[in-house]
Design a protein around this motif. Structure first.
Motif, PDB file in Angstrom:
ATOM      1  N   GLY A  22      30.918  52.600  48.423  1.00 33.79           N
ATOM      2  CA  GLY A  22      29.625  51.913  49.048  1.00 33.79           C
ATOM      3  C   GLY A  22      29.280  50.632  49.111  1.00 33.79           C
ATOM      4  N   ALA A  23      28.522  50.168  48.559  1.00 34.53           N
ATOM      5  CA  ALA A  23      28.337  48.523  48.105  1.00 34.53           C
ATOM      6  C   ALA A  23      29.187  48.511  47.232  1.00 34.53           C
ATOM      7  CB  ALA A  23      26.675  48.316  48.027  1.00 34.53           C
ATOM      8  N   ARG A  24      30.017  47.295  47.532  1.00 41.34           N
ATOM      9  CA  ARG A  24      30.900  46.531  46.774  1.00 41.34           C
ATOM     10  C   ARG A  24      30.551  45.695  45.759  1.00 41.34           C
ATOM     11  NH1 ARG A  24      35.494  49.736  46.993  1.00 41.34           N
ATOM     12  NH2 ARG A  24      36.499  48.172  46.130  1.00 41.34           N
ATOM     13  N   MET A  25      30.959  45.358  44.739  1.00 46.19           N
ATOM     14  CA  MET A  25      30.483  44.059  43.712  1.00 46.19           C
ATOM     15  C   MET A  25      31.831  43.628  43.281  1.00 46.19           C
ATOM     16  SD  MET A  25      29.101  42.854  40.818  1.00 46.19           S
ATOM     17  CE  MET A  25      29.164  43.748  39.527  1.00 46.19           C
ATOM     18  N   LEU A  26      31.472  42.132  43.178  1.00 47.39           N
ATOM     19  CA  LEU A  26      32.891  41.351  42.691  1.00 47.39           C
ATOM     20  C   LEU A  26      32.341  40.708  41.496  1.00 47.39           C
ATOM     21  CD1 LEU A  26      35.733  40.449  43.311  1.00 47.39           C
ATOM     22  CD2 LEU A  26      34.872  38.692  44.937  1.00 47.39           C
ATOM     23  N   ASN A  27      33.030  40.766  40.386  1.00 42.30           N
ATOM     24  CA  ASN A  27      32.788  40.121  39.246  1.00 42.30           C
ATOM     25  C   ASN A  27      33.456  38.797  39.461  1.00 42.30           C
ATOM     26  OD1 ASN A  27      34.444  39.608  36.411  1.00 42.30           O
ATOM     27  ND2 ASN A  27      32.743  41.193  35.884  1.00 42.30           N
ATOM     28  N   LYS A  28      32.787  37.927  38.429  1.00 46.57           N
ATOM     29  CA  LYS A  28      33.305  36.370  38.780  1.00 46.57           C
ATOM     30  C   LYS A  28      34.588  36.416  38.078  1.00 46.57           C
ATOM     31  CE  LYS A  28      32.126  31.691  37.116  1.00 46.57           C
ATOM     32  NZ  LYS A  28      31.034  31.120  36.336  1.00 46.57           N
ATOM     33  N   GLU A  29      34.856  36.797  37.018  1.00 43.16           N
ATOM     34  CA  GLU A  29      36.147  36.713  36.325  1.00 43.16           C
ATOM     35  C   GLU A  29      37.339  37.302  37.001  1.00 43.16           C
ATOM     36  OE1 GLU A  29      36.756  35.235  33.178  1.00 43.16           O
ATOM     37  OE2 GLU A  29      34.536  34.683  33.573  1.00 43.16           O
ATOM     38  N   ASP A  30      37.038  38.260  37.714  1.00 36.77           N
ATOM     39  CA  ASP A  30      38.089  39.011  38.653  1.00 36.77           C
ATOM     40  C   ASP A  30      38.205  37.990  40.072  1.00 36.77           C
ATOM     41  OD1 ASP A  30      38.592  41.334  36.920  1.00 36.77           O
ATOM     42  OD2 ASP A  30      36.782  42.489  38.063  1.00 36.77           O
ATOM     43  N   LEU A  31      37.325  37.520  40.297  1.00 39.63           N
ATOM     44  CA  LEU A  31      37.353  36.517  41.532  1.00 39.63           C
ATOM     45  C   LEU A  31      38.385  35.141  40.903  1.00 39.63           C
ATOM     46  CD1 LEU A  31      36.760  35.332  44.101  1.00 39.63           C
ATOM     47  CD2 LEU A  31      34.712  34.654  43.356  1.00 39.63           C
ATOM     48  N   LEU A  32      38.045  34.803  39.784  1.00 38.26           N
ATOM     49  CA  LEU A  32      38.733  33.671  39.250  1.00 38.26           C
ATOM     50  C   LEU A  32      40.205  34.085  39.110  1.00 38.26           C
ATOM     51  CD1 LEU A  32      36.433  32.181  36.488  1.00 38.26           C
ATOM     52  CD2 LEU A  32      37.461  30.977  38.276  1.00 38.26           C
ATOM     53  N   ASP A  33      40.584  35.281  38.657  1.00 37.79           N
ATOM     54  CA  ASP A  33      41.833  35.762  38.600  1.00 37.79           C
ATOM     55  C   ASP A  33      42.637  36.463  39.805  1.00 37.79           C
ATOM     56  OD1 ASP A  33      41.991  35.061  35.845  1.00 37.79           O
ATOM     57  OD2 ASP A  33      41.144  36.728  35.343  1.00 37.79           O
ATOM     58  N   LEU A  34      42.037  36.311  40.994  1.00 34.50           N
ATOM     59  CA  LEU A  34      42.541  36.900  42.211  1.00 34.50           C
ATOM     60  C   LEU A  34      43.709  36.237  42.529  1.00 34.50           C
ATOM     61  CD1 LEU A  34      40.982  38.965  44.173  1.00 34.50           C
ATOM     62  CD2 LEU A  34      40.510  36.907  45.553  1.00 34.50           C
ATOM     63  N   GLU A  35      44.746  36.909  42.909  1.00 34.56           N
ATOM     64  CA  GLU A  35      45.829  36.183  43.453  1.00 34.56           C
ATOM     65  C   GLU A  35      45.964  35.773  44.883  1.00 34.56           C
ATOM     66  OE1 GLU A  35      49.324  35.732  42.145  1.00 34.56           O
ATOM     67  OE2 GLU A  35      49.031  36.606  39.917  1.00 34.56           O
ATOM     68  N   LEU A  36      45.695  34.439  45.133  1.00 33.58           N
ATOM     69  CA  LEU A  36      45.744  34.219  46.677  1.00 33.58           C
ATOM     70  C   LEU A  36      47.107  33.432  47.194  1.00 33.58           C
ATOM     71  CD1 LEU A  36      41.906  32.498  46.334  1.00 33.58           C
ATOM     72  CD2 LEU A  36      42.909  34.725  47.473  1.00 33.58           C
ATOM     73  N   GLU A  37      47.302  33.433  48.471  1.00 38.45           N
ATOM     74  CA  GLU A  37      48.415  32.863  48.587  1.00 38.45           C
ATOM     75  C   GLU A  37      48.320  31.867  49.928  1.00 38.45           C
ATOM     76  OE1 GLU A  37      50.508  35.668  51.055  1.00 38.45           O
ATOM     77  OE2 GLU A  37      52.351  34.853  51.158  1.00 38.45           O
ATOM     78  N   THR A  38      48.926  30.517  49.896  1.00 36.88           N
ATOM     79  CA  THR A  38      48.694  29.809  50.960  1.00 36.88           C
ATOM     80  C   THR A  38      49.532  30.032  51.917  1.00 36.88           C
ATOM     81  OG1 THR A  38      50.575  28.428  49.901  1.00 36.88           O
ATOM     82  CG2 THR A  38      48.522  27.782  49.356  1.00 36.88           C
ATOM     83  N   ALA A  39      48.790  29.784  53.127  1.00 36.75           N
ATOM     84  CA  ALA A  39      49.719  30.026  54.559  1.00 36.75           C
ATOM     85  C   ALA A  39      51.206  29.538  54.564  1.00 36.75           C
ATOM     86  CB  ALA A  39      48.739  29.843  55.549  1.00 36.75           C
ATOM     87  N   ARG A  64      34.537  46.435  42.932  1.00 37.78           N
ATOM     88  CA  ARG A  64      34.299  47.842  42.674  1.00 37.78           C
ATOM     89  C   ARG A  64      33.105  48.417  43.276  1.00 37.78           C
ATOM     90  NH1 ARG A  64      37.974  47.999  39.470  1.00 37.78           N
ATOM     91  NH2 ARG A  64      38.756  46.201  38.378  1.00 37.78           N
ATOM     92  N   GLY A  65      33.106  49.618  42.984  1.00 42.76           N
ATOM     93  CA  GLY A  65      31.862  50.311  43.608  1.00 42.76           C
ATOM     94  C   GLY A  65      32.304  51.277  44.876  1.00 42.76           C
TER      95      GLY A  65
END
Ligand SMILES: C[S@@+](CC[C@H](N)C(=O)[O-])C[C@H]1O[C@@H](n2cnc3c(N)ncnc32)[C@H](O)[C@@H]1O
Length: 405
Positions: A388-405, A385-386
């Protein structure tokens, strides 16, 4: 009016809609005929003039606190040839707004409100309850910024079944802290669609925003269509369930999920240990040991990152150290989605602008690659969020959907 702003922000949130977005905005509404249109916080009239061109026979009421806006909106309406227009200079947050405006209720409303924290006023309880949003009195007052109160005022002035299009900030659509507001909204109104706007839709800010189109009738758990406005117009909608919409309603997130093809996972599911660095910028300057900060993501091979081989001085309580096997990610940075690396050598003390992600050895390379992939970068942009300078919250990082190659 009591508003609290960071320095440099306009006290009335006068970030006007680009006229081209105004045209696209009115095309998102369904109503073919409108007899009366309301625009609260009309500014110079980017939305109103577009509405006047689409619904040529409608009576239009605009309201803005800014005296300077009045002349511009009158000129805009005159050039659109729309005569059935009245403008009121007034505070939209006034609990007596319906009496100030007078007259019958509206069958259509357009709005791009200011997004600002506001101090609670006694009249707000009445506004929320007459808007049918009394549930929101239970949420902390700081979770009720000006955009929610504008929305509540629209509901007091809208006839049953009226159609409303309102531009809202990304936080309301996707942030965890706004979940109670989304739940209340989905119960109170029938949300038809949510359209993510391109950054740069407003003059003077890069803020991410969305249009919510709803009807003034109770929500009954219907699906919500979400889409994206891009260079080629509005994308085909995705339909999400009402419970998914309570969690978040942004196309950036769901669009990305449907576009992925590999195995999806979150850092929470794989029990990643995420730790934020400890050094403030002044401590980093004084530190005698090697320090890792966001300006350190510079090596050519981010999957084989070498930190300093210097021995670190005596460990001090609370210092957070990066070492081989750790994935490092910028926590605060304009380009944080491009600042990821996997450490294979050396150690350094981390600043508080960096996250250290520890995952089981078998996952390390996949997680680092997933974060560095195009989808991973897009997910990081979406979760941070933000302006200009963006900020990543730890809870949002934990829930980030990632995908293996
Ligand atoms: C984000 S601008 C949008 C203007 C216009 N609707 C547009 O889309 O370009 C918000 C507008 O709300 C007005 N505003 C801010 N606080 C207000 C208040 N409490 N009462 C009435 N208008 C207000 C500002 O003067 C500004 O014109």
């Amino acid at each position: 009016m009591h508003q609290e702003f960071g320095s440099g922000r306009d006290p009335l949130g006068r970030y006007y809609t680009d006229p081209s977005i105004g045209q696209a905005f009115v095309s998102l509404l369904d109503r073919r005929h409108a007899s009366s249109i309301l625009d609260l916080g009309s500014g110079g009239g980017s939305l109103t003039v577009a509405a006047a061109q689409r619904w040529t026979d409608a009576r239009i009421q605009t309201v803005d606190l800014d005296f300077g806006a009045e002349e511009n909106i009158r000129l805009g309406m005159a050039s659109a040839g729309h005569l059935a227009h009245s403008h009121l200079v007034a505070d939209v947050l006034d609990e007596n707004l319906p009496e100030l405006i007078g007259g019958p209720l509206f069958d259509l409303a357009v709005c791009n409100p200011p997004y600002a924290k506001i101090r609670w006023r006694d009249g707000f309880a009445r506004i929320l309850s007459e808007a049918g949003l009394a549930d929101l009195r239970a949420v902390p007052a700081e979770a009720l910024p000006s955009d929610i109160m504008f929305l509540a005022q629209i509901l007091r002035l809208a006839e049953p079944g009226a159609e409303v299009g309102i531009i809202v900030p990304d936080g309301l659509i996707s942030a965890r802290r706004s979940r109670a507001v989304r739940e209340a909204l989905l119960r109170r109104v029938r949300v038809m669609r949510v359209v993510q706007l391109p950054r740069g839709s407003f003059r003077g800010t890069e803020a991410q925003a969305h249009v919510i189109v709803f009807r003034n009738e109770l929500g009954r758990g219907e699906d919500v269509d979400i889409s994206n406005l891009g260079a080629n117009g509005v994308s085909s909608p995705l339909s999400i369930s009402s419970s998914a919409a309570e969690a978040r309603m942004d196309y950036g997130y769901y669009g990305l999920r449907t576009a992925t093809t590999g195995h999806r996972f979150t850092l929470r599911e794989i029990h990643a240990d995420i730790t934020r660095g400890s050094l403030s910028s002044s401590e980093a300057r004084e530190c005698c040991d090697p320090v890792f900060h966001t300006n350190g993501f510079v090596q050519a091979d981010p999957l084989a990152y070498r930190l300093s081989r210097e021995r670190l001085g005596q460990d001090r309580l609370g210092r957070r150290i990066a070492e081989p096997g750790d994935i490092l990610l910028a926590r605060v940075d304009r380009e944080l989605h491009r600042k990821v690396c996997l450490v294979i050598e050396g150690r350094a003390v981390m600043t508080d602008c960096v996250y250290r992600i520890r995952v089981p050895a078998m996952w390390r390379s996949s997680v680092a690659r997933a974060l560095m992939s195009a989808n991973g970068q897009a997910a990081l942009v979406c979760a941070s969020r933000g302006v200009g300078a963006r900020m990543l919250n730890k809870e949002d990082l934990l829930d980030l959907e990632l995908e293996t190659a």
